[in-house]
Design a protein around this motif. Structure first.
Motif, PDB file in Angstrom:
ATOM      1  N   PHE A   1      -3.546   4.993   7.937  1.00  0.00           N
ATOM      2  CA  PHE A   1      -3.548   5.706   6.679  1.00  0.00           C
ATOM      3  C   PHE A   1      -2.107   5.983   6.305  1.00  0.00           C
ATOM      4  O   PHE A   1      -1.371   6.649   7.044  1.00  0.00           O
ATOM      5  CB  PHE A   1      -4.322   7.026   6.779  1.00  0.00           C
TER       6      PHE A   1
ATOM      7  N   LYS B   1      -6.511  -0.155  11.591  1.00  0.00           N
ATOM      8  CA  LYS B   1      -6.248   0.472  10.286  1.00  0.00           C
ATOM      9  C   LYS B   1      -5.311   1.665  10.431  1.00  0.00           C
ATOM     10  O   LYS B   1      -5.362   2.391  11.417  1.00  0.00           O
ATOM     11  CB  LYS B   1      -7.543   0.939   9.629  1.00  0.00           C
TER      12      LYS B   1
ATOM     13  N   THR C   1       0.870  -1.181   0.000  1.00  0.00           N
ATOM     14  CA  THR C   1       0.000   0.000   0.000  1.00  0.00           C
ATOM     15  C   THR C   1       0.900   1.222   0.000  1.00  0.00           C
ATOM     16  O   THR C   1       1.698   1.403   0.914  1.00  0.00           O
ATOM     17  CB  THR C   1      -0.905   0.031   1.241  1.00  0.00           C
TER      18      THR C   1
ATOM     19  N   GLY D   1      -3.043   5.523   1.173  1.00  0.00           N
ATOM     20  CA  GLY D   1      -4.411   5.155   1.519  1.00  0.00           C
ATOM     21  C   GLY D   1      -4.469   4.300   2.769  1.00  0.00           C
ATOM     22  O   GLY D   1      -3.487   4.126   3.486  1.00  0.00           O
ATOM     23  N   THR D   2      -5.640   3.758   3.023  1.00  0.00           N
ATOM     24  CA  THR D   2      -5.881   2.967   4.226  1.00  0.00           C
ATOM     25  C   THR D   2      -5.359   1.555   4.066  1.00  0.00           C
ATOM     26  O   THR D   2      -5.587   0.904   3.049  1.00  0.00           O
ATOM     27  CB  THR D   2      -7.383   2.942   4.555  1.00  0.00           C
ATOM     28  N   HIS D   3      -4.657   1.082   5.092  1.00  0.00           N
ATOM     29  CA  HIS D   3      -4.140  -0.287   5.130  1.00  0.00           C
ATOM     30  C   HIS D   3      -4.676  -0.950   6.395  1.00  0.00           C
ATOM     31  O   HIS D   3      -4.562  -0.407   7.487  1.00  0.00           O
ATOM     32  CB  HIS D   3      -2.611  -0.298   5.148  1.00  0.00           C
ATOM     33  N   THR D   4      -5.289  -2.120   6.242  1.00  0.00           N
ATOM     34  CA  THR D   4      -5.782  -2.894   7.382  1.00  0.00           C
ATOM     35  C   THR D   4      -4.672  -3.816   7.857  1.00  0.00           C
ATOM     36  O   THR D   4      -4.047  -4.501   7.045  1.00  0.00           O
ATOM     37  CB  THR D   4      -7.029  -3.708   6.985  1.00  0.00           C
TER      38      THR D   4
ATOM     39  N   GLU E   1      -5.643   5.269  12.082  1.00  0.00           N
ATOM     40  CA  GLU E   1      -7.063   5.596  11.846  1.00  0.00           C
ATOM     41  C   GLU E   1      -7.974   4.933  12.875  1.00  0.00           C
ATOM     42  O   GLU E   1      -8.891   5.556  13.390  1.00  0.00           O
ATOM     43  CB  GLU E   1      -7.497   5.146  10.449  1.00  0.00           C
TER      44      GLU E   1
ATOM     45  N   GLY F   1       2.680   7.415   8.205  1.00  0.00           N
ATOM     46  CA  GLY F   1       1.228   7.514   8.196  1.00  0.00           C
ATOM     47  C   GLY F   1       0.659   7.922   9.533  1.00  0.00           C
ATOM     48  O   GLY F   1       1.358   8.447  10.395  1.00  0.00           O
ATOM     49  N   THR F   2      -0.645   7.623   9.693  1.00  0.00           N
ATOM     50  CA  THR F   2      -1.399   7.999  10.887  1.00  0.00           C
ATOM     51  C   THR F   2      -2.327   6.847  11.266  1.00  0.00           C
ATOM     52  O   THR F   2      -2.896   6.188  10.391  1.00  0.00           O
ATOM     53  CB  THR F   2      -2.249   9.259  10.609  1.00  0.00           C
TER      54      THR F   2
ATOM     55  N   GLN G   1       0.816   7.618   3.922  1.00  0.00           N
ATOM     56  CA  GLN G   1       0.904   8.898   3.238  1.00  0.00           C
ATOM     57  C   GLN G   1       1.909   8.912   2.106  1.00  0.00           C
ATOM     58  O   GLN G   1       2.639   9.889   1.921  1.00  0.00           O
ATOM     59  CB  GLN G   1       1.208   9.992   4.268  1.00  0.00           C
TER      60      GLN G   1
END
Length: 75
Positions: A65, A63, A8, A11-14, A59, A56-57, A67
């Motif tokens: 996010f 999950k 990834t 976007g969002t990664h689980t 969420e 990232g951050t 960047q």
């Protein structure tokens, strides 16, 4: 060897089954590439001479996010 991986870039990664979940208190915190484990952490590296890469951050507890950080290698 020979297995597939999921990548990834933005976007969002689980988190996967083998990843530790974040705590509820981590939501909104920055995620850093860990110089100690080669994984990720909500604690920025502080060792002298080590680079700090924010990736990232958080969420939710499962999950994050990402960047769009480009990583070319991890030693």
């Amino acid at each position: 060897a020979g297995g597939s991986i999921e990548v990834t870039l933005l976007g969002t990664h689980t988190l996967g089954a083998s990843d530790a979940s974040f705590s509820a208190g981590d939501i909104g915190k920055a995620i850093w590439l860990s110089s100690a484990t080669g994984g990720f952490s909500t604690t920025a590296p502080s060792t002298s001479g080590h680079a700090c890469f924010k990736v990232g951050t958080v969420e939710t507890t499962t999950k994050m996010f990402l960047q769009g950080m480009q990583l070319t290698g991890i030693a």
